[in-house]
Design an enzyme around this catalytic site. Sequence first.
Site, PDB file in Angstrom:
ATOM      1  N   GLU A   1    -122.906  32.198  46.697  1.00 12.98           N
ATOM      2  CA  GLU A   1    -123.029  32.363  45.256  1.00 12.98           C
ATOM      3  C   GLU A   1    -124.275  33.101  44.834  1.00 12.98           C
ATOM      4  O   GLU A   1    -125.340  32.956  45.434  1.00 12.98           O
ATOM      5  CB  GLU A   1    -123.024  30.996  44.558  1.00 12.98           C
ATOM      6  CG  GLU A   1    -121.703  30.295  44.649  1.00 12.98           C
ATOM      7  CD  GLU A   1    -121.626  29.057  43.773  1.00 12.98           C
ATOM      8  OE1 GLU A   1    -120.490  28.680  43.439  1.00 12.98           O
ATOM      9  OE2 GLU A   1    -122.670  28.472  43.422  1.00 12.98           O
TER      10      GLU A   1
ATOM     11  N   CYS B   1    -122.182  22.462  37.301  1.00 13.39           N
ATOM     12  CA  CYS B   1    -122.138  23.700  38.090  1.00 13.39           C
ATOM     13  C   CYS B   1    -120.736  24.275  37.983  1.00 13.39           C
ATOM     14  O   CYS B   1    -119.766  23.531  37.988  1.00 13.39           O
ATOM     15  CB  CYS B   1    -122.386  23.431  39.568  1.00 13.39           C
ATOM     16  SG  CYS B   1    -123.600  22.219  39.969  1.00 13.39           S
TER      17      CYS B   1
END
Length: 186
Positions: A118, A71
Amino acid sequence: MLQAQATEELLILVDESDRQVGVAEKLQAHLDGKLHRAFSIFVMNSQGELLLQKRAKAKYHSGGLWTNTCCSHPRPNETLESACDRRLQEEMGFSCQLKALFSFVYHANLDRGLIEHEYDHVFLGNYEGSPTPNPEEVEDWQWMGLEALQIDIRQNPQHYTYWLRECLDRFLEIAGNHKGIIPMGN
């Protein structure tokens, strides 16, 4: 340490449609909870197992938690595809072909007073073998069956990152429709 890790890099700030609206230092974006572009990579093997990583304890947030393969965030003027390849290599020590699956937005209060907000692009890849992770990024890794992962997340959610818990069911549904690309087990 927290300051040094998170201020060296700039994040791309976006709106709810993933249009760039600015840039911010990584730490400041996470202190302010600014919506920023990110990606999550899920790498499967031919046995239908997902490659998980345990984030290094020294990471600026969510240290010591299990998460999907990789990630991170693209840098300004970097494509998502280039960023995925760069970070997969930097964190796990390998590259593989990736396919964009879906995107989602989430907002979570994390440890150390940070906020993750996000616009996360999820990618799927296939890899056979053992990664060579960067110990500054990754404390441990394992291949895990998807059913076992779902059960363990239900029983021990505190051992997993927020974003993995948030998107796993959708990943499983969508990845299941891509069996010709990534084997999903027997």
